[in-house]
Scaffold this active site. Structure first.
Site, short mmCIF file in Angstrom:
data_model
loop_
_atom_site.label_atom_id
_atom_site.label_comp_id
_atom_site.label_asym_id
_atom_site.label_seq_id
_atom_site.Cartn_x
_atom_site.Cartn_y
_atom_site.Cartn_z
N HIS A 362 31.17 43.76 47.75
CA HIS A 362 31.75 44.02 46.42
C HIS A 362 33.03 43.26 46.15
CE1 HIS A 362 29.16 47.43 45.22
NE2 HIS A 362 29.06 47.62 46.52
N ARG A 552 41.26 50.44 37.64
CA ARG A 552 42.33 50.58 38.63
C ARG A 552 43.43 49.57 38.34
NH1 ARG A 552 41.59 53.75 43.27
NH2 ARG A 552 43.65 52.96 43.79
N LYS A 663 29.89 48.81 29.99
CA LYS A 663 29.91 50.08 29.24
C LYS A 663 30.54 49.88 27.86
CE LYS A 663 30.52 52.34 33.64
NZ LYS A 663 31.52 52.73 34.63
O1 73E Z 1 34.30 44.10 40.48
C1 73E Z 1 34.18 45.40 41.00
C2 73E Z 1 32.71 45.80 41.00
O2 73E Z 1 32.22 45.90 39.69
C3 73E Z 1 34.73 45.46 42.41
O3 73E Z 1 36.11 45.16 42.40
C4 73E Z 1 34.51 46.85 43.00
O4 73E Z 1 33.10 47.10 43.01
C5 73E Z 1 32.53 47.14 41.69
C6 73E Z 1 31.06 47.50 41.83
O5 73E Z 1 30.34 46.48 42.38
C7 73E Z 1 35.04 46.94 44.38
N1 73E Z 1 35.63 48.02 44.94
C8 73E Z 1 35.96 47.68 46.19
N2 73E Z 1 35.60 46.46 46.39
N3 73E Z 1 35.04 45.98 45.26
C9 73E Z 1 36.61 48.52 47.17
C10 73E Z 1 37.10 47.96 48.35
C11 73E Z 1 37.72 48.74 49.28
C12 73E Z 1 37.85 50.08 49.08
C13 73E Z 1 37.33 50.64 47.92
C14 73E Z 1 36.72 49.86 46.97
#
Ligand code: 73E
Length: 823
Positions: A362, A552, A663
């Site tokens: 992600h 966030r 959304k």
């Molecule tokens: O771009 C988003 C993405 O839409 C991305 O920043 C987020 O995941 C979403 C769903 O795919 C994300 N969260 C984290 N990494 N990417 C993350 C990393 C460490 C701890 C918690 C969350």
């Protein structure tokens, strides 16, 4: 008819009378309250229990079907499930809204108030956790037998309040009033070992002697899909001690230490993401990850073996998706269970593991790529470290045999260079048959950057599956005015098949429809106006453009760029109040990680600028700035339907996908954004003329990182930017503490890592185009309708079909079959 069926039938809701009867029954016999003396919380509990009953038959039938037809099951392992409130969506999915509303009115209770009193299950941080929740909804809608596996955090993400403009954090105690959706499963309990040592027997078998064993206890929440035909399970694990009280110690009067093991075990599921900047924090985080991964794997293997006796067929019947690297220890844990418990060889176990697991990445941000020191890892999971070293050896052999010149140190799972550590991204990659990014751009960047070497070693393992959102929650349920209009105009197929929403596109040319589309937006805006007034005491006009940035707080998401534009606009209005300004309300919402000082300072800046702007009589309704505290799923459900403009302005190449962007576009907001993450694909689908794109591309950013970027020169060359930064840096918005924002200005001047200054001019230009566009009401509405009509592809149902086809090898029914229904 036997007795069991009779009970089942009497619980089924057909009309408001049934609802009334069931609620009263629940109030009396489950909540233990006399309806005459029940408070809102009691009504809420009774209603949830009555609605939950409606799911149970379908839930059991779903499970039975999976066993009888020996269907392949999908397991989604995630540290986060940001499910929010469940009551309204479940009622809507089951088609029970009308009878429930009527029943409650007749009982003298307020339906909307009861919905609002349900605590928001904040078991996640942001997009990653909300995606997991949308995927659960879609897997149920598509009838895929699936389990979500995660942690039942006692305290979810902290509750944010704003004191004098600063963020303050308080624990989120969502469980205090009881979670009425869940079923405790006291019989489903697993041992989770930690620490100790591995001893090799004379026969060469490795035996792990853990220093400590705790328990994982299961709690199940049923998750219904659209029309409630198929119901899946979200199984969350709570940490329990093997022994609650050490009686010897207790009897010696050592009351606190007698409870030590219990406290230690329960700590594992106490809090979502404890601070992991300290050694203690790191240890706890690693324990959390192993805790829920091990429990989940033990549970799914038990389920598989209860109806199969050949473990080697596991990948035919089980697909396990790792939601980022947080459950990446699954690679080693599945091998450990297959080898140590089920007696397979390492080679066979590795093959089965790889065929069963797949991994979603992600983020490419270096600080989010997990890496554990060898010292810590070996002390908590010694057996797993051995297994990982074995996998690494195999992997190195593949790398050495490849005819490419590779830096072997860079591809190793166990990093022997700086600081030594286990690279969890590498482990997840090597242990999976498919690795996916969450947008097309992100998947490309994975191949070009962090996973370049691994991609060359294992070509065609990486793929992109662009994220999606559930249309049930994110349009049908949260935006009744628009949903009603759509249903009246094009029918309701789009709820179960979002691409059918395209049928509304021709109505963009219909003036009467545009009028009604605008009226729906206006109704949502009026509702938000009231909320802003009551929560933060700011009066805003529903006729102004609602310009929304909700996510966030992070420097790469560039809330700073947004507030700097507000400052520039503020000065411009002051200089010429009589000009023809497009009135705007800038709405911000988002939490900063408690230890992230810069993000917290940016919240303070937004609030300080808001204070100056909102109280300036010269400005009036031309500009208002609102920071709504404690942004969460429920707040999102009220802001998104009311938005006119969606801010998706991350530094290109840094937002993997985004889902808020989807959304907001779906709810008829136009996007102002960079070519980042899924914005690129949104642009392709809605059309370049229906979106406001500006700024550097990911490629430009990458080039600047190599050639160097001089923000000082950019600031000196742009009078507006200079004025804005001088004002912020010299205390114009913080006269009581003029140096408060010095750090922000210094950062932008000397080390503008997120290219805020580079994109400033382009962003302002584009914002002025947005202003002009908004003044042409008819054309603006036409474009917003086209956004709604053309983003149907960004449905979580489509994303899940992609996973099912490309990764899990699971069949799904066609959209037509979903809409036609049937069991
Ligand atoms: O771009 C988003 C993405 O839409 C991305 O920043 C987020 O995941 C979403 C769903 O795919 C994300 N969260 C984290 N990494 N990417 C993350 C990393 C460490 C701890 C918690 C969350």
């Amino acid at each position: 008819m036997n007795a069991a069926t009779a009970v089942t039938l009497s619980r089924r809701i057909e009309d408001a009378e049934d609802v009334k009867r069931l609620i009263i029954e629940k109030l009396k016999y489950a909540v233990g309250k006399d309806p005459e003396h029940s408070v809102r919380q009691d009504w809420s509990a009774a209603l949830i229990l009555a609605v939950r009953d409606q799911l149970v038959d379908h839930w059991m039938a779903s499970t039975r079907r999976a066993y009888e037809q020996d269907q392949k099951r999908v397991y989604y392992l995630s540290m986060e499930f940001l499910i929010g409130r469940l009551l309204k969506d479940t009622i809507i999915n089951l088609g029970l809204e009308a009878p429930v509303r009527e029943a409650l009115t007749e009982l003298g209770a307020d339906y909307d108030e009861i919905l609002r009193s349900e605590p928001d299950a904040a078991l996640g941080n942001g997009g990653l956790g909300r995606l997991a929740a949308c995927f659960l909804d879609s897997m149920s809608t598509l009838g895929i037998p699936a389990h979500g596996y995660g942690i039942r955090y006692e305290n979810g993400l902290f509750r944010q309040s704003i004191h004098d403009g600063w963020q303050a954090e308080e624990p989120e105690d969502w469980l205090v009033t009881g979670h009425n959706w869940e079923f405790e499963r006291p019989e489903v309990i697993y041992n989770i070992p930690f620490g100790g040592e591995v001893i090799t027997t004379p026969e060469g078998k490795a035996v792990w002697h853990p220093a400590e064993v705790m328990l994982a206890a299961a709690y199940d929440t049923p998750i219904a899909g659209w029309r409630g035909r198929h119901v899946n399970t979200l199984r969350l694990w709570a940490g329990k001690p093997a022994k609650r009280v050490d009686l010897d110690r207790f009897n010696r009067g050592e009351y606190l230490s007698a409870m030590e093991a219990a406290v230690r075990a329960e700590t594992v599921s106490r809090i979502l993401y404890p601070d992991d900047t300290t050694e203690e924090g790191k240890n706890l985080r690693l324990r959390q990850e192993f805790f829920f991964t091990s429990a989940s794997l033990q549970d799914l293997l038990r389920r598989y073996l209860s109806s199969h006796d050949d473990i080697s067929k596991l990948p035919e019947k089980v697909a396990i998706q790792l939601n980022d690297t947080h459950p990446a220890i699954a690679v080693a844990e599945l091998m450990r269970l297959l080898v140590d418990t089920h007696g397979l060889s390492m080679e066979v176990a590795f093959q089965l593991t790889r065929e069963t697991l797949s991994y979603t990445n992600h983020t490419l941000m270096p600080e989010a790529l997990e890496r554990w020191s060898l010292q810590l890892f070996g002390s908590v999971l010694p057996r797993h470290l051995d297994i990982i070293r074995w996998i690494d050896e195999q992997h190195l052999r593949t790398a050495a045999a490849a005819k490419r010149t590779l830096d072997l140190e860079r591809v190793r799972i166990v990093d022997h260079t700086n600081g030594q550590g286990v690279r969890m991204g590498h482990l997840a990659f090597v242990g999976s048959h498919r690795v996916n990014g969450v947008s097309a751009l992100h998947a490309d960047l994975m191949k070009q950057t962090v996973f370049q070497d691994l991609d060359s070693l294992y070509p065609s393992r990486i793929l992109g599956v662009t994220n999606g959102v559930t249309p049930r929650r994110w349009l049908h349920s949260c935006n009744k005015p628009l949903s009603d209009l759509l249903i009246e105009t094009i029918g309701e197929d789009w709820i179960g098949d979002l691409e059918a929403i395209e049928a509304v596109a021709p109505y963009a040319e219909d003036a009467a429809f545009r009028e009604r589309f605008r009226a729906a937006k206006h109704e949502n805006k009026c509702r938000l106006v009231a909320e802003i007034q009551s929560r933060v005491g700011i009066h805003v006009s529903p006729d102004a453009m609602f310009d929304v940035q909700i996510k966030r707080m992070h420097e790469y998401k560039r809330q700073l760029l947004n507030i700097m534009e507000a400052v520039a606009q503020y000065f411009a209005i002051r200089n010429d109040p009589a000009a023809d300004w497009t009135p705007r309300v800038k709405i911000f919402g988002g939490k900063a990680a408690p230890g992230y000082e810069m993000a917290k300072l940016i919240i303070k800046l937004i609030n300080d600028v808001a204070r100056a702007v909102n109280s300036d009589p010269v400005i009036g309704d031309r500009l208002k700035i609102v920071f709504l505290p404690n942004y969460n799923v429920s707040t999102a459900e009220r802001i998104i339907p009311a938005a006119d403009l969606s801010e998706q302005i991350s530094t290109a190449g840094m937002e993997a996908s985004g889902t808020g962007n989807m959304k907001l576009a779906l709810n008829g907001a136009l996007t102002i954004g960079t070519l980042d993450g899924a914005n690129v694909e949104i642009c392709d689908r809605v059309g370049r003329e229906n979106i406001h794109i500006f700024g550097l591309t990911a490629e430009d950013v990458a080039n600047y990182r190599i050639s160097g970027y001089d923000s000082r020169a950019v600031i000196d060359g742009n009078e507006t930017l200079k004025t804005v930064l001088d004002a912020i840096g010299s205390g114009v918005f913080s006269p009581e503490d003029p140096n408060r924002f010095r750090a922000i200005v210094d950062r932008l001047s000397y080390d503008d890592y997120f290219f805020v200054t580079a994109d400033f001019a382009a962003y302002l230009d584009e914002q002025r185009k947005v202003d002009r566009a908004f003044m042409d009401k008819e054309d603006w509405t036409r474009r917003t309708i086209l956004n709604t009509a053309r983003v149907g592809w960004f449905s979580a149902d489509r994303a899940i079909r992609d996973y099912a086809r490309e990764i899990w090898n699971v069949e799904t029914p066609s959209a037509k079959e979903i809409n036609q229904g049937g069991e």
